[in-house]
Each structure stands twice: as structure tokens, then as C-alpha cells.
Scaffold this active site. Structure first.
Site, PDB file in Angstrom:
ATOM      1  N   ARG A  10       0.861  -1.113  -0.092  1.00  0.00           N
ATOM      2  CA  ARG A  10       0.095  -0.019  -0.038  1.00  0.00           C
ATOM      3  C   ARG A  10       0.838   1.428   0.039  1.00  0.00           C
ATOM      4  O   ARG A  10       0.626   2.237  -0.690  1.00  0.00           O
ATOM      5  CB  ARG A  10      -0.949   0.114   1.056  1.00  0.00           C
ATOM      6  CG  ARG A  10      -0.450  -0.101   2.539  1.00  0.00           C
ATOM      7  CD  ARG A  10      -1.465   0.250   3.739  1.00  0.00           C
ATOM      8  NE  ARG A  10      -0.656  -0.002   4.893  1.00  0.00           N
ATOM      9  CZ  ARG A  10      -0.984   0.551   6.167  1.00  0.00           C
ATOM     10  NH1 ARG A  10      -2.275   1.703   6.020  1.00  0.00           N
ATOM     11  NH2 ARG A  10      -0.438   0.561   7.269  1.00  0.00           N
ATOM     12  N   GLU A  58     -18.557   4.091  -1.475  1.00  0.00           N
ATOM     13  CA  GLU A  58     -17.466   3.506  -2.355  1.00  0.00           C
ATOM     14  C   GLU A  58     -18.442   3.469  -3.788  1.00  0.00           C
ATOM     15  O   GLU A  58     -17.913   3.854  -4.712  1.00  0.00           O
ATOM     16  CB  GLU A  58     -17.197   2.301  -1.786  1.00  0.00           C
ATOM     17  CG  GLU A  58     -16.103   2.281  -0.697  1.00  0.00           C
ATOM     18  CD  GLU A  58     -16.828   2.448   0.638  1.00  0.00           C
ATOM     19  OE1 GLU A  58     -16.126   2.728   1.683  1.00  0.00           O
ATOM     20  OE2 GLU A  58     -18.220   2.543   0.680  1.00  0.00           O
ATOM     21  N   PHE A  83     -14.510  -2.924   0.652  1.00  0.00           N
ATOM     22  CA  PHE A  83     -15.329  -2.026   0.157  1.00  0.00           C
ATOM     23  C   PHE A  83     -15.243  -1.837  -1.326  1.00  0.00           C
ATOM     24  O   PHE A  83     -16.310  -1.590  -1.995  1.00  0.00           O
ATOM     25  CB  PHE A  83     -15.128  -0.814   0.795  1.00  0.00           C
ATOM     26  CG  PHE A  83     -15.123  -1.055   2.428  1.00  0.00           C
ATOM     27  CD1 PHE A  83     -16.139  -2.042   3.007  1.00  0.00           C
ATOM     28  CD2 PHE A  83     -14.114  -0.757   3.120  1.00  0.00           C
ATOM     29  CE1 PHE A  83     -15.973  -2.104   4.381  1.00  0.00           C
ATOM     30  CE2 PHE A  83     -14.035  -0.841   4.521  1.00  0.00           C
ATOM     31  CZ  PHE A  83     -14.888  -1.345   5.088  1.00  0.00           C
ATOM     32  N   HIS A 109      -5.327  -3.364   1.971  1.00  0.00           N
ATOM     33  CA  HIS A 109      -5.696  -4.013   3.088  1.00  0.00           C
ATOM     34  C   HIS A 109      -6.574  -5.409   2.601  1.00  0.00           C
ATOM     35  O   HIS A 109      -7.795  -5.783   3.229  1.00  0.00           O
ATOM     36  CB  HIS A 109      -6.826  -3.147   4.087  1.00  0.00           C
ATOM     37  CG  HIS A 109      -6.011  -2.064   4.548  1.00  0.00           C
ATOM     38  ND1 HIS A 109      -5.374  -0.967   3.954  1.00  0.00           N
ATOM     39  CD2 HIS A 109      -5.542  -1.825   5.903  1.00  0.00           C
ATOM     40  CE1 HIS A 109      -4.850  -0.091   4.670  1.00  0.00           C
ATOM     41  NE2 HIS A 109      -5.135  -0.563   5.744  1.00  0.00           N
ATOM     42  N   ASP A 117      -8.062  -6.018  12.364  1.00  0.00           N
ATOM     43  CA  ASP A 117      -9.283  -5.599  11.948  1.00  0.00           C
ATOM     44  C   ASP A 117     -10.408  -6.638  11.815  1.00  0.00           C
ATOM     45  O   ASP A 117     -11.472  -6.462  11.770  1.00  0.00           O
ATOM     46  CB  ASP A 117      -9.081  -4.865  10.586  1.00  0.00           C
ATOM     47  CG  ASP A 117      -8.371  -3.629  10.779  1.00  0.00           C
ATOM     48  OD1 ASP A 117      -8.261  -2.993  11.912  1.00  0.00           O
ATOM     49  OD2 ASP A 117      -8.323  -2.862   9.731  1.00  0.00           O
ATOM     50  N   ARG A 167      -1.451  -4.391   3.615  1.00  0.00           N
ATOM     51  CA  ARG A 167      -1.506  -3.791   4.852  1.00  0.00           C
ATOM     52  C   ARG A 167      -0.120  -4.016   5.267  1.00  0.00           C
ATOM     53  O   ARG A 167       0.624  -3.067   5.979  1.00  0.00           O
ATOM     54  CB  ARG A 167      -2.413  -3.874   6.120  1.00  0.00           C
ATOM     55  CG  ARG A 167      -2.278  -3.132   7.235  1.00  0.00           C
ATOM     56  CD  ARG A 167      -3.232  -3.500   8.352  1.00  0.00           C
ATOM     57  NE  ARG A 167      -3.360  -2.722   9.333  1.00  0.00           N
ATOM     58  CZ  ARG A 167      -4.007  -2.897  10.580  1.00  0.00           C
ATOM     59  NH1 ARG A 167      -4.689  -3.999  10.445  1.00  0.00           N
ATOM     60  NH2 ARG A 167      -3.824  -2.159  11.661  1.00  0.00           N
TER      61      ARG A 167
END
Length: 312
Positions: A10, A58, A83, A109, A117, A167
Site C-alpha cells: 500500500r 464507495e 469495500f 488491506h 481488523d 497492509r
């Protein structure tokens, strides 16, 4: 021995966007209120007039990007994979894929390595979703060098591209100097004769390490990095499968619909060979440290080594 350099892809994505922004004024970047996490904030700082925060919306962001593309801009849209691919699937399919618009999706991610998460954010289904969209290119780079090159290649490609980033900071295994990236072309990282290991993303480095362990047991594994899952490098996969007679796929994604399924789709029609798929086995993830989750779900070098050895 010096410590291996580790960078999250990322971060590579953010850096590549800034580099591209300096070269191309038609590049615009859209984010869904996650610029700090997706690293598009780097582009926002450098080119605020070409950055658009669409908020936690989104689907709307995807529609806006389609409009930009229809007007000649090259939009990169970003959010977490859950998303970008999951929540906005209908808009990606109908507003980007169906008209084959020049929209690039930077999904960060992705996979189990999202860590703490938990299951709601650990998207292990995104590649499967994107594979079903006609004309969608899917790229899953294995390190920083490859990720930055992939972003550059995505810009040059005329059509929709799904880019998958992680991530977790992962080892840099490619040399910057002389590295060449070509959409749809895999790379043989280690030649072998006993079994073919086809890996993507962070699993490439783990597969290389597993191959070293296998070599100590007299098993000569060929390791292939497939950074582009669609279109798949058919010729490379077929040639290696014909040489070794056994194939193992390794991915930080569900074993349903991802790299393993793409390889099986090819081999069952062109050159039947036994295939062992290593990935997330039809279960949701859980909250925990990324490295511990990678080990628990069998994606670390030691686990790959044991599974491939048992497969012989």
C-alpha cells in the site's frame, strides 16, 4: 547479514501515484475517507487539486470515476478491498466493466494479513469477484518493486484494472534495476523439476523460502510468481505443469475463485495435472496479529513446505 528490507505494498501504491502524477496531468485520484490508510494521502499532499475525497460512499466514488474516465481522465479509486470490490461490486460491474472504462481500482488491506481488523475487513473473496467481470485485469504484486511497476503499467493500459495491495510490510525480493513488468506475464523465480509452486502476492516470498526447505529434502520445486491473475500467463503455467507433472497454488485468498481456480480452469481444459490449492479454506478470518494469522491459516513458509512435501 543485513536485515531484509520490508515495505507494505500500500505504501508502494501511494509512492507510485505521486510519481505518475508528476508525469501525467490527466491522472486523478479518488478515495473513500481512507486516504491515510490507503496511502493516497501522498497524492493528495502533492496534487490537492486532482484528489477527491468521496467520503464513506464507495459506490458513488465508482460512479464518479466512471464519469471522469468518460471525459478522458485516468481515475484511480481507492478503498479497502472489502469495500472497493465487495461493497461497490455492482457499480464496478455496471459502470466500469460493462462500458469497459479506463478506471483503475487500488484496493488495499486485502487478505488475512489485515490482522486485528478481523473478518469483516479481511477480504479473501475480492479476486473471485473481480475475475467474473468481463475484461477486468487483476494484478496482485509480490513486493514494493513489483507494486510500483504494476501501478505504472495499469496507467498505461487502456481499460479497467483491479490492483490488490496489502497492509503488512513484506520482504522486497525483486531488484529495482532492470526489473520489467508486463501485464499477463508471470516470472519463473526458481527452476525445478519435481513440482511447480505458483504463488501470488505475499505468498511468493513464502513459497521461495518453502522451496529452500524442500530442496534440503531433495525435492526440486519450481517457483513461479503470477502477479497478473487475469489474464493468466497460460503458456508459462502449461509449460511448467508439463515439466513437473504436479502443481501447487499458493494465495492469500479463498481457495474458491482465486489464483488456484484460474490455474485449474486452464489445466483441466489444456493439460490435466493434479493441483493442490493452498489458501483460505472456505472460512472467514479472525482478529489477530497478521504474522500469527498467516501461520495459523497455513500461508507461511514452514506450512507451505509441509503441505508440498506431503503432496509428493
Amino acid at each position: 547479514m543485513s536485515e531484509v528490507k520490508k515495505i507494505a505494498t500500500r505504501e508502494s501504491y501511494g509512492n507510485a501515484l505521486v510519481a505518475l502524477g508528476k508525469l501525467h496531468e490527466n491522472l486523478v485520484v479518488l478515495d473513500a475517507d481512507l486516504a491515510g490508510a490507503t496511502k493516497t494521502g501522498m497524492f493528495k499532499k502533492a496534487f490537492p487539486e486532482r484528489f477527491f475525497d468521496c467520503g464513506i460512499a464507495e459506490a458513488n466514488m465508482t460512479g464518479i470515476a466512471a464519469g471522469f474516465a468518460a471525459c478522458g481522465k485516468v481515475p484511480f479509486i481507492s478503498s479497502f478491498a472489502m469495500f472497493a470490490a465487495g461493497r461497490a461490486f455492482e457499480q464496478v460491474r455496471n459502470s466500469v466493466g460493462y462500458p469497459h472504462l479506463n478506471v483503475k481500482i487500488g484496493a488495499t488491506h486485502a487478505g488475512i494479513s489485515v490482522g486485528e481488523d478481523g473478518a469483516t475487513h479481511q477480504c479473501n473473496e475480492d479476486i473471485a469477484l473481480m475475475r467474473t467481470i468481463p475484461g477486468m485485469v487483476i494484478i496482485n504484486p509480490c513486493d514494493d518493486v513489483e507494486a510500483r511497476a504494476a501501478v505504472m503499467a495499469a496507467y498505461e493500459y487502456d481499460g479497467p484494472v483491479y490492483l490488490r495491495f496489502g497492509r503488512l510490510a513484506i520482504p522486497v525480493i525483486n531488484e529495482e534495476e532492470g526489473y520489467q513488468f508486463e501485464i499477463g506475464k508471470g516470472k519463473v523465480l526458481k527452476e525445478g523439476k519435481d513440482v511447480t509452486i505458483i504463488a501470488t502476492g505475499l505468498c511468493v516470498n513464502e513459497s521461495l523460502e518453502a522451496a529452500k526447505l524442500l530442496a534440503a529434502d531433495g525435492i526440486d520445486a519450481e517457483v513461479i510468481n503470477i502477479h497478473t491473475i487475469k489474464p493468466l500467463d497460460d503458456a508459462l503455467v502449461l509449460a511448467s505443469a508439463a515439466k513437473t507433472g504436479k502443481v501447487v497454488t499458493v494465495e492469500e485468498h479463498s481457495v474458491i475463485g482465486g489464483l488456484g481456480s484460474a490455474v485449474c480452469d486452464l489445466l483441466c481444459t489444456k493439460a490435466p495435472a493434479p493441483v493442490l490449492k493452498i489458501g483460505i479454506n472456505d472460512v472467514f478470518g479472525e482478529s489477530g496479529p497478521a504474522l500469527e494469522l498467516i501461520q495459523k491459516y497455513g500461508l507461511d513458509a514452514e506450512s507451505i513446505y509441509k503441505k508440498v512435501k506431503a503432496y509428493q
